[in-house]
Design a protein around this motif. Structure first.
Motif, PDB file in Angstrom:
ATOM      1  N   GLN A   1       4.610  26.648 -25.001  1.00 23.68           N
ATOM      2  CA  GLN A   1       5.884  27.173 -24.501  1.00 23.68           C
ATOM      3  C   GLN A   1       5.759  28.648 -24.117  1.00 23.68           C
ATOM      4  N   LYS A   2       4.996  29.391 -24.898  1.00 24.24           N
ATOM      5  CA  LYS A   2       4.788  30.810 -24.563  1.00 24.24           C
ATOM      6  C   LYS A   2       4.019  30.927 -23.244  1.00 24.24           C
ATOM      7  N   ALA A   3       3.038  30.044 -23.055  1.00 22.27           N
ATOM      8  CA  ALA A   3       2.216  30.096 -21.844  1.00 22.27           C
ATOM      9  C   ALA A   3       3.045  29.878 -20.583  1.00 22.27           C
ATOM     10  N   ILE A   4       4.104  29.102 -20.680  1.00 22.64           N
ATOM     11  CA  ILE A   4       4.979  28.859 -19.513  1.00 22.64           C
ATOM     12  C   ILE A   4       6.252  29.706 -19.585  1.00 22.64           C
ATOM     13  N   GLU A   5       6.208  30.716 -20.451  1.00 22.45           N
ATOM     14  CA  GLU A   5       7.255  31.732 -20.556  1.00 22.45           C
ATOM     15  C   GLU A   5       8.580  31.198 -21.096  1.00 22.45           C
ATOM     16  N   ASN A   6       8.512  30.125 -21.844  1.00 23.38           N
ATOM     17  CA  ASN A   6       9.699  29.631 -22.559  1.00 23.38           C
ATOM     18  C   ASN A   6       9.681  30.233 -23.967  1.00 23.38           C
ATOM     19  N   TYR A   7       9.967  31.523 -24.039  1.00 26.50           N
ATOM     20  CA  TYR A   7       9.786  32.246 -25.298  1.00 26.50           C
ATOM     21  C   TYR A   7      10.772  31.795 -26.371  1.00 26.50           C
ATOM     22  N   ASP A   8      11.981  31.458 -25.981  1.00 27.17           N
ATOM     23  CA  ASP A   8      12.970  30.992 -26.962  1.00 27.17           C
ATOM     24  C   ASP A   8      12.494  29.713 -27.654  1.00 27.17           C
ATOM     25  N   LYS A   9      11.954  28.796 -26.844  1.00 27.49           N
ATOM     26  CA  LYS A   9      11.475  27.532 -27.419  1.00 27.49           C
ATOM     27  C   LYS A   9      10.243  27.759 -28.284  1.00 27.49           C
ATOM     28  N   ALA A  10       9.392  28.713 -27.871  1.00 31.44           N
ATOM     29  CA  ALA A  10       8.212  29.047 -28.675  1.00 31.44           C
ATOM     30  C   ALA A  10       8.654  29.572 -30.040  1.00 31.44           C
ATOM     31  N   ILE A  11       9.677  30.411 -30.055  1.00 35.99           N
ATOM     32  CA  ILE A  11      10.189  30.978 -31.313  1.00 35.99           C
ATOM     33  C   ILE A  11      10.714  29.885 -32.228  1.00 35.99           C
ATOM     34  N   VAL A  12      11.442  28.930 -31.662  1.00 39.33           N
ATOM     35  CA  VAL A  12      11.981  27.831 -32.467  1.00 39.33           C
ATOM     36  C   VAL A  12      10.845  27.048 -33.117  1.00 39.33           C
ATOM     37  N   ALA A  13       9.789  26.760 -32.332  1.00 40.07           N
ATOM     38  CA  ALA A  13       8.653  26.005 -32.871  1.00 40.07           C
ATOM     39  C   ALA A  13       7.960  26.788 -33.982  1.00 40.07           C
ATOM     40  N   LEU A  14       7.807  28.081 -33.807  1.00 40.43           N
ATOM     41  CA  LEU A  14       7.150  28.909 -34.827  1.00 40.43           C
ATOM     42  C   LEU A  14       7.989  28.994 -36.097  1.00 40.43           C
ATOM     43  N   GLN A  15       9.287  29.099 -35.943  1.00 46.39           N
ATOM     44  CA  GLN A  15      10.161  29.140 -37.122  1.00 46.39           C
ATOM     45  C   GLN A  15      10.074  27.832 -37.915  1.00 46.39           C
ATOM     46  N   LYS A  16       9.889  26.729 -37.220  1.00 42.16           N
ATOM     47  CA  LYS A  16       9.713  25.442 -37.909  1.00 42.16           C
ATOM     48  C   LYS A  16       8.377  25.418 -38.652  1.00 42.16           C
ATOM     49  N   CYS A  17       7.345  26.036 -38.024  1.00 40.45           N
ATOM     50  CA  CYS A  17       6.054  26.138 -38.706  1.00 40.45           C
ATOM     51  C   CYS A  17       6.189  26.937 -39.999  1.00 40.45           C
ATOM     52  N   ILE A  18       6.911  28.048 -39.926  1.00 41.72           N
ATOM     53  CA  ILE A  18       7.095  28.920 -41.084  1.00 41.72           C
ATOM     54  C   ILE A  18       7.858  28.195 -42.183  1.00 41.72           C
ATOM     55  N   ALA A  19       8.793  27.342 -41.783  1.00 41.97           N
ATOM     56  CA  ALA A  19       9.542  26.568 -42.774  1.00 41.97           C
ATOM     57  C   ALA A  19       8.624  25.613 -43.531  1.00 41.97           C
ATOM     58  N   ILE A  20       7.557  25.174 -42.857  1.00 39.89           N
ATOM     59  CA  ILE A  20       6.595  24.287 -43.507  1.00 39.89           C
ATOM     60  C   ILE A  20       5.627  25.073 -44.378  1.00 39.89           C
ATOM     61  N   ASP A  21       5.108  26.196 -43.827  1.00 40.46           N
ATOM     62  CA  ASP A  21       4.155  27.037 -44.576  1.00 40.46           C
ATOM     63  C   ASP A  21       4.328  28.478 -44.106  1.00 40.46           C
ATOM     64  N   ASP A  22       4.874  29.338 -44.960  1.00 42.95           N
ATOM     65  CA  ASP A  22       5.174  30.711 -44.563  1.00 42.95           C
ATOM     66  C   ASP A  22       4.067  31.704 -44.941  1.00 42.95           C
ATOM     67  N   SER A  23       2.869  31.198 -45.229  1.00 37.98           N
ATOM     68  CA  SER A  23       1.796  32.084 -45.701  1.00 37.98           C
ATOM     69  C   SER A  23       0.817  32.490 -44.594  1.00 37.98           C
ATOM     70  N   GLU A  24       0.944  31.917 -43.395  1.00 39.02           N
ATOM     71  CA  GLU A  24      -0.025  32.161 -42.337  1.00 39.02           C
ATOM     72  C   GLU A  24       0.400  33.337 -41.455  1.00 39.02           C
ATOM     73  N   SER A  25      -0.409  34.381 -41.442  1.00 39.43           N
ATOM     74  CA  SER A  25      -0.074  35.603 -40.698  1.00 39.43           C
ATOM     75  C   SER A  25       0.030  35.356 -39.195  1.00 39.43           C
ATOM     76  N   ILE A  26      -0.773  34.413 -38.675  1.00 37.04           N
ATOM     77  CA  ILE A  26      -0.774  34.153 -37.240  1.00 37.04           C
ATOM     78  C   ILE A  26       0.598  33.725 -36.741  1.00 37.04           C
ATOM     79  N   LEU A  27       1.365  33.078 -37.591  1.00 38.22           N
ATOM     80  CA  LEU A  27       2.698  32.622 -37.198  1.00 38.22           C
ATOM     81  C   LEU A  27       3.605  33.812 -36.898  1.00 38.22           C
ATOM     82  N   TYR A  28       3.545  34.811 -37.752  1.00 32.85           N
ATOM     83  CA  TYR A  28       4.394  35.994 -37.564  1.00 32.85           C
ATOM     84  C   TYR A  28       3.915  36.826 -36.374  1.00 32.85           C
ATOM     85  N   PHE A  29       2.595  36.840 -36.185  1.00 31.61           N
ATOM     86  CA  PHE A  29       2.040  37.539 -35.032  1.00 31.61           C
ATOM     87  C   PHE A  29       2.548  36.925 -33.732  1.00 31.61           C
ATOM     88  N   GLU A  30       2.449  35.601 -33.642  1.00 36.88           N
ATOM     89  CA  GLU A  30       2.929  34.909 -32.446  1.00 36.88           C
ATOM     90  C   GLU A  30       4.441  35.075 -32.293  1.00 36.88           C
TER      91      GLU A  30
END
Length: 455
Positions: A53-82
């Motif tokens: 989603q980020k690659a096609i500039e859908n940043y809002d959708k990318a954020i939603v997907a990352l927030q779901k990742c964090i809800a599953i596991d909030d220990s990965e730094s790459i998630l916050y970076f992205e």
């Protein structure tokens, strides 16, 4: 930073870091449990979805997907970076800062994380925060130090900026980019003496570097220390006899000393040089034209120099400059000669064409004026001055019918110019008089007089 080749690697970096993180997660939590396996698959799918989603500039959708990742596991730094990168794209800098700080809290010495945070601060012009962040980045690449110096300039901390620039120059050698920044500081602070001292040290420390001499000559001249500038230019020529740029400084000093012989030698080097730009050569010509205007006994030397200019194909501006000199001296023949050379360089320049034809009129060269104005009208059919000149030339050649035809067409192109309109009527009056039509001649003569009466 402007030159970040490493950004090309960010996508790969994200995949690698994610791969390491998820493999560790599988190793530590793997159980013969289908549900947990499904959770790991979901995490992976969401992360790749965020990247896509980020690659096609859908940043809002990318954020939603990352927030779901964090809800599953909030220990990965790459998630916050992205997450921070996507927020930056949306100019949501507050959320970007929070996300990136979280990434850095997990992995404190990660260049990519710190760089993204720095960029976020730079975009917001939060220079104090940017400086604090970039100080953590300087150990990775010298470019960060240049950015640090630029930030110090933006915050008017010139002392620290110069210190950083001095360190970089000592470590890596001088560059034009850093010199521009350094000169910006000197100009802002008025530290002319320090600026000159820096350049003097460079000449002493690296006496074979031509650019150091040239910079010092320029600064001496700018500071009205012409004697020092002259001595530095001569010193450069002693050390590098083949230097062409040294003569770009020397000719002017020789002129100021009325040493025309040496000035000519330097000018010949400059005007023959392929290394020196046309605008610099034009400056040489202007200076010599000005000198000869005040010292007409050297006009033969000007002819010699301008011959050299011709041989080396000067630009149109140079030839116009010489033509205007001859106009001031009322040498219209020579002026035409150099305007013609200028026209060969810029055939579409209407101003040059107009000047040439007007000079033919002044010299009573009416056939040339008629021919060139007629050709000019083919190219510039809406220029009233060409019709007027054309009419004047035809009248002088006693071709009055052709004069009337040209003048009547030209009248239609005059816009709110009473003087030019009056000139047209005078020429029409002259043409009709030449045809012995005295009534019409008087009509146009009266029209001209009416326009010339002040309101």
């Amino acid at each position: 930073m402007k030159n970040k080749i490493h950004y090309i690697l960010l996508f790969i970096f994200g995949l690698l870091l994610f791969s390491q993180a998820t493999s560790a997660q599988v190793d530590s939590k793997a159980k013969p449990d289908d549900d947990l396996g499904n959770v790991t698959d979901e995490f992976q799918e969401l992360f790749y979805e965020a990247l896509q989603q980020k690659a096609i500039e859908n940043y809002d959708k990318a954020i939603v997907a990352l927030q779901k990742c964090i809800a599953i596991d909030d220990s990965e730094s790459i998630l916050y970076f992205e997450l921070g990168k996507n927020y930056n794209k949306l100019k949501n800098y507050g959320s970007a800062e929070d996300a990136l700080k979280k990434a850095i809290s997990i992995v404190p010495d990660n260049e990519w994380y710190l760089d993204e945070l720095y960029e976020s601060y730079a975009q917001q012009k939060e220079y104090s925060k940017a400086i604090k962040t970039i100080k953590q980045l300087v150990k990775y690449h010298p470019d960060y130090k240049e950015d640090l110096a630029a930030l110090y300039v933006k915050t008017q901390n010139y002392k620290e900026a110069l210190k950083v620039l001095d360190d970089l120059d000592q470590e890596l050698g001088v560059t034009d980019v850093r010199d521009r920044l350094r000169n910006q500081i000197y100009n802002a602070t008025g530290q002319k003496k320090q600026q000159i001292k820096n350049l003097e040290d460079r000449v002493d420390n690296n006496p074979d570097a031509e650019k150091n001499y040239l910079a010092l000559i320029f600064r001496y001249s700018e500071n009205n220390e012409n004697k020092k500038a002259f001595e530095t230019a001569k010193k450069l020529l002693e050390i590098k006899p083949e230097s062409q740029l040294a003569h770009l400084a020397l000719y002017k000093f020789y002129l100021e000393e009325d040493n025309v012989t040496m000035a000519k030698q330097s000018m010949k080097v400059v005007l023959s040089s392929k290394q020196i730009k046309p605008e610099a050569k034009l400056k040489v010509i202007k200076d010599f034209v000005s000198f000869v205007s005040k010292n007409p006994e050297y006009e033969k030397d000007l002819v010699e120099i301008t011959t050299l200019v011709t041989e080396n194909t000067a630009d149109a501006k140079t030839f116009v400059e010489i033509a205007e000199y001859y106009l001031e001296k009322n040498n219209k023949v020579k002026a035409i000669e150099y305007y013609t050379k200028a026209q060969a360089q810029e055939p579409e320049n209407f101003g040059i064409l107009r000047n040439i034809i007007l000079l033919h009129i002044d010299l009573n060269e009416f056939e040339q004026a008629e021919q060139k104005s007629t050709l000019g009208l083919e190219k510039y059919p809406s220029q009233p001055v060409l019709y007027l000149i054309n009419g004047v030339a035809f009248n002088q050649l006693s071709q009055h019918k052709q004069a009337i035809q040209s003048l009547e067409i030209g009248l239609d192109y005059i816009i709110e110019d009473n003087k030019m309109e009056a000139d047209f009527y005078k020429q029409l009056s002259k043409a009709y008089k030449g045809l012995n039509n005295l009534a019409k001649a008087k009509t146009f003569s009266d029209k001209a007089k009416k326009l010339e009466i002040p309101n």
